[in-house]
Design a protein around this motif. Structure first.
Motif, PDB file in Angstrom:
ATOM      1  N   THR A  47      11.622 -37.671 -23.583  1.00 30.94           N
ATOM      2  CA  THR A  47      10.519 -38.424 -24.164  1.00 30.94           C
ATOM      3  C   THR A  47       9.778 -37.481 -25.107  1.00 30.94           C
ATOM      4  N   TYR A  48       9.086 -38.038 -26.071  1.00 27.66           N
ATOM      5  CA  TYR A  48       8.476 -37.244 -27.123  1.00 27.66           C
ATOM      6  C   TYR A  48       6.977 -37.520 -27.225  1.00 27.66           C
ATOM      7  N   CYS A  49       6.249 -36.458 -27.537  1.00 28.57           N
ATOM      8  CA  CYS A  49       4.810 -36.574 -27.754  1.00 28.57           C
ATOM      9  C   CYS A  49       4.401 -35.537 -28.792  1.00 28.57           C
ATOM     10  N   LEU A  50       3.168 -35.626 -29.242  1.00 27.59           N
ATOM     11  CA  LEU A  50       2.651 -34.671 -30.217  1.00 27.59           C
ATOM     12  C   LEU A  50       2.260 -33.374 -29.539  1.00 27.59           C
ATOM     13  N   THR A  51       2.461 -32.278 -30.233  1.00 29.29           N
ATOM     14  CA  THR A  51       1.927 -31.003 -29.762  1.00 29.29           C
ATOM     15  C   THR A  51       0.454 -30.957 -30.152  1.00 29.29           C
ATOM     16  N   GLU A  52      -0.221 -29.922 -29.735  1.00 29.56           N
ATOM     17  CA  GLU A  52      -1.629 -29.763 -30.117  1.00 29.56           C
ATOM     18  C   GLU A  52      -1.759 -29.721 -31.643  1.00 29.56           C
ATOM     19  N   ARG A  53      -0.825 -29.045 -32.281  1.00 32.97           N
ATOM     20  CA  ARG A  53      -0.840 -28.965 -33.745  1.00 32.97           C
ATOM     21  C   ARG A  53      -0.606 -30.348 -34.363  1.00 32.97           C
ATOM     22  N   GLY A  54       0.285 -31.129 -33.757  1.00 31.06           N
ATOM     23  CA  GLY A  54       0.546 -32.481 -34.240  1.00 31.06           C
ATOM     24  C   GLY A  54      -0.665 -33.382 -34.110  1.00 31.06           C
ATOM     25  N   VAL A  55      -1.369 -33.255 -33.000  1.00 32.85           N
ATOM     26  CA  VAL A  55      -2.601 -34.042 -32.795  1.00 32.85           C
ATOM     27  C   VAL A  55      -3.636 -33.686 -33.858  1.00 32.85           C
ATOM     28  N   ILE A  62       8.777 -38.717 -46.621  1.00 29.71           N
ATOM     29  CA  ILE A  62       8.036 -39.883 -46.131  1.00 29.71           C
ATOM     30  C   ILE A  62       8.670 -40.384 -44.834  1.00 29.71           C
ATOM     31  N   ALA A  63       9.991 -40.327 -44.743  1.00 32.85           N
ATOM     32  CA  ALA A  63      10.674 -40.756 -43.521  1.00 32.85           C
ATOM     33  C   ALA A  63      10.242 -39.897 -42.337  1.00 32.85           C
ATOM     34  N   GLN A  64      10.115 -38.580 -42.537  1.00 32.14           N
ATOM     35  CA  GLN A  64       9.640 -37.704 -41.464  1.00 32.14           C
ATOM     36  C   GLN A  64       8.205 -38.043 -41.087  1.00 32.14           C
ATOM     37  N   LEU A  65       7.390 -38.311 -42.082  1.00 33.78           N
ATOM     38  CA  LEU A  65       6.001 -38.687 -41.810  1.00 33.78           C
ATOM     39  C   LEU A  65       5.943 -39.972 -40.999  1.00 33.78           C
ATOM     40  N   LEU A  66       6.784 -40.935 -41.327  1.00 30.02           N
ATOM     41  CA  LEU A  66       6.826 -42.180 -40.557  1.00 30.02           C
ATOM     42  C   LEU A  66       7.254 -41.919 -39.112  1.00 30.02           C
ATOM     43  N   SER A  67       8.198 -41.014 -38.922  1.00 31.50           N
ATOM     44  CA  SER A  67       8.623 -40.657 -37.560  1.00 31.50           C
ATOM     45  C   SER A  67       7.482 -40.012 -36.793  1.00 31.50           C
ATOM     46  N   LEU A  68       6.755 -39.122 -37.448  1.00 37.47           N
ATOM     47  CA  LEU A  68       5.602 -38.468 -36.817  1.00 37.47           C
ATOM     48  C   LEU A  68       4.543 -39.495 -36.428  1.00 37.47           C
ATOM     49  N   LEU A  69       4.261 -40.422 -37.324  1.00 33.15           N
ATOM     50  CA  LEU A  69       3.258 -41.445 -37.037  1.00 33.15           C
ATOM     51  C   LEU A  69       3.716 -42.395 -35.930  1.00 33.15           C
ATOM     52  N   ALA A  70       5.008 -42.660 -35.855  1.00 33.19           N
ATOM     53  CA  ALA A  70       5.535 -43.499 -34.769  1.00 33.19           C
ATOM     54  C   ALA A  70       5.291 -42.833 -33.420  1.00 33.19           C
ATOM     55  N   VAL A  71       5.509 -41.527 -33.350  1.00 38.57           N
ATOM     56  CA  VAL A  71       5.243 -40.795 -32.098  1.00 38.57           C
ATOM     57  C   VAL A  71       3.753 -40.813 -31.791  1.00 38.57           C
ATOM     58  N   LEU A  73      14.106 -41.564 -27.625  1.00 41.31           N
ATOM     59  CA  LEU A  73      14.605 -41.587 -28.992  1.00 41.31           C
ATOM     60  C   LEU A  73      14.953 -43.000 -29.444  1.00 41.31           C
ATOM     61  N   ARG A  74      15.553 -43.766 -28.556  1.00 42.08           N
ATOM     62  CA  ARG A  74      15.942 -45.141 -28.892  1.00 42.08           C
ATOM     63  C   ARG A  74      14.725 -45.990 -29.281  1.00 42.08           C
ATOM     64  N   TYR A  75      13.621 -45.786 -28.582  1.00 40.84           N
ATOM     65  CA  TYR A  75      12.393 -46.527 -28.919  1.00 40.84           C
ATOM     66  C   TYR A  75      11.967 -46.231 -30.361  1.00 40.84           C
ATOM     67  N   TYR A  76      11.938 -44.944 -30.728  1.00 42.38           N
ATOM     68  CA  TYR A  76      11.503 -44.573 -32.077  1.00 42.38           C
ATOM     69  C   TYR A  76      12.514 -45.011 -33.131  1.00 42.38           C
ATOM     70  N   GLN A  77      13.773 -45.076 -32.755  1.00 40.14           N
ATOM     71  CA  GLN A  77      14.799 -45.581 -33.661  1.00 40.14           C
ATOM     72  C   GLN A  77      14.500 -47.040 -34.003  1.00 40.14           C
ATOM     73  N   ARG A  78      14.242 -47.843 -32.991  1.00 41.07           N
ATOM     74  CA  ARG A  78      13.921 -49.265 -33.220  1.00 41.07           C
ATOM     75  C   ARG A  78      12.603 -49.414 -33.978  1.00 41.07           C
ATOM     76  N   ASP A  79      11.622 -48.589 -33.650  1.00 44.63           N
ATOM     77  CA  ASP A  79      10.297 -48.699 -34.257  1.00 44.63           C
ATOM     78  C   ASP A  79      10.324 -48.388 -35.753  1.00 44.63           C
ATOM     79  N   THR A  80      11.094 -47.368 -36.147  1.00 43.12           N
ATOM     80  CA  THR A  80      11.104 -46.954 -37.549  1.00 43.12           C
ATOM     81  C   THR A  80      12.218 -47.609 -38.360  1.00 43.12           C
ATOM     82  N   GLY A  81      13.270 -48.079 -37.687  1.00 44.29           N
ATOM     83  CA  GLY A  81      14.404 -48.656 -38.392  1.00 44.29           C
ATOM     84  C   GLY A  81      15.400 -47.612 -38.877  1.00 44.29           C
TER      85      GLY A  81
END
Length: 108
Positions: free
Chosen positions: A91-99, A26-35, A43-51
């Protein structure tokens, strides 16, 4: 009684995740959804966003990122690129597969 239609949609979404990676947490899923909500952040942005701590987010991105020699079974859902203004940051973004996965989760 809970809303049967919403629970069915949630269940189908979770089953889709299990098909892609039975070990995704679930933690990985939350990270994916944050991106997916805010792409092209560091990375720091997603760290703050997810906790989550920085090491946890970094590991999630490696495991869900593009395959490397260490993570040859990476899921190829997230990609990182070096920031032009500061070569030390990615910086991080979704790949085509992630989208495609996120759209499938949303039922689009």
């Amino acid at each position: 009684m809970m809303n049967y239609i919403n629970l069915t949609k949630l269940r189908l979404s979770l089953e889709l995740i299990l098909l892609i990676s039975p070990k995704m947490t679930i933690a990985q899923l939350l990270s994916l959804l944050a991106v997916s909500q805010n792409e092209n952040q560091d990375l720091r942005y997603y760290q703050r966003d997810t906790g989550h701590i920085k090491g946890t987010i970094s590991r999630h991105f490696l495991e869900m990122g593009q395959p490397t020699s260490k993570y040859f079974k990476a899921l190829n859902l997230i990609k990182g690129k070096v920031k032009e203004t500061d070569k030390r940051l990615k910086t991080y973004c979704l790949t085509e597969r992630g989208v495609k996965l996120v759209k499938a989760l949303l039922g689009e």
